[in-house]
Scaffold this active site. Structure first.
Site, short mmCIF file in Angstrom:
data_model
loop_
_atom_site.label_atom_id
_atom_site.label_comp_id
_atom_site.label_asym_id
_atom_site.label_seq_id
_atom_site.Cartn_x
_atom_site.Cartn_y
_atom_site.Cartn_z
N ARG A 1 -3.19 5.56 14.39
CA ARG A 1 -3.18 5.80 12.95
C ARG A 1 -2.45 4.69 12.21
NH1 ARG A 1 -5.81 10.41 12.23
NH2 ARG A 1 -5.69 11.89 13.96
N ASP A 2 -3.05 4.26 11.09
CA ASP A 2 -2.43 3.22 10.28
C ASP A 2 -1.09 3.72 9.73
OD1 ASP A 2 -3.72 0.53 8.64
OD2 ASP A 2 -1.89 1.45 7.82
N ILE A 3 -0.09 2.85 9.73
CA ILE A 3 1.25 3.23 9.29
C ILE A 3 1.29 3.50 7.78
CG2 ILE A 3 2.19 0.92 8.83
CD1 ILE A 3 4.63 1.80 10.58
N ASN B 1 -11.22 -6.89 7.97
CA ASN B 1 -10.80 -7.99 7.11
C ASN B 1 -10.65 -9.25 7.97
OD1 ASN B 1 -10.63 -6.28 4.84
ND2 ASN B 1 -8.60 -5.61 5.45
N VAL C 1 -2.77 -8.61 9.69
CA VAL C 1 -2.40 -8.60 11.11
C VAL C 1 -3.50 -9.34 11.86
CG1 VAL C 1 -1.97 -7.19 13.16
CG2 VAL C 1 -1.14 -6.42 10.92
N HIS D 1 -9.28 -5.93 14.25
CA HIS D 1 -9.26 -4.47 14.20
C HIS D 1 -10.31 -3.95 13.24
CE1 HIS D 1 -6.31 -6.17 11.37
NE2 HIS D 1 -6.63 -5.18 10.54
N HIS E 1 -10.83 -0.88 10.62
CA HIS E 1 -10.25 0.25 9.90
C HIS E 1 -11.32 1.34 9.83
CE1 HIS E 1 -6.84 -1.94 7.79
NE2 HIS E 1 -7.62 -2.97 8.08
#
Ligand code: 5GP
Ligand code: ZN
Length: 115
Positions: free
Chosen positions: A30-32, A88, A97, A101, A103
């Site tokens: 999970r994204d922070i 991205n 980052v 990845h 999202h």
């Protein structure tokens, strides 16, 4: 694995994250800073800086990231209403980052436009 990459450290369990899926090729957590009720990051376990660094040999791996996204969307209960998958790339793409990845974002109607 690179010493400075936060996602490599999550993959290797050196940094804590809420892991929702893991196998030999990919990890999802999970994204922070979630942008929606579901916001999961799906990353290859091996360090790939961005889409720009992809090689032909990574094609199976990239497909695996997408099928993992589809399965997680189902598990999160957002597959029928829909969701957004974003990768991205580079500074103009908004990448912060530099470990490739996806999202997986959903659970609400997307508002912000592309670009
Ligand atoms: P990018 O801007 O590169 O497309 O996305 C990076 C994402 O990683 C951001 O949404 C950010 O909130 C998330 N992120 C950055 N550091 C961490 C961390 O240490 N743990 C988790 N779970 N997410 C992180
Ligand atoms: Zn990395």
């Amino acid at each position: 694995m690179t010493d400075t990459c936060i996602f490599c450290k999550i993959v290797s369990n050196d940094v804590t994250a809420t892991i929702v899926y893991r196998d030999e090729q990919a990890t999802a957590f999970r994204d922070i800073h979630p942008a929606a009720p579901t916001h999961i990051l799906i990353v290859p376990n091996k360090h790939i800086e961005s889409v720009n660094a992809l090689q032909a040999e990574d094609e199976q791996l990239i497909g695996h990231l997408f099928t993992t996204a589809a399965r997680l969307a189902k598990e999160e209960g957002i597959d029928r209403k829909g969701y957004r998958l974003i990768t991205n790339t580079g500074i103009d793409g908004g990448q912060t980052v530099f470990h490739l990845h996806l999202h997986l974002i959903g659970g609400q109607r997307m508002r912000h436009p592309m670009g």
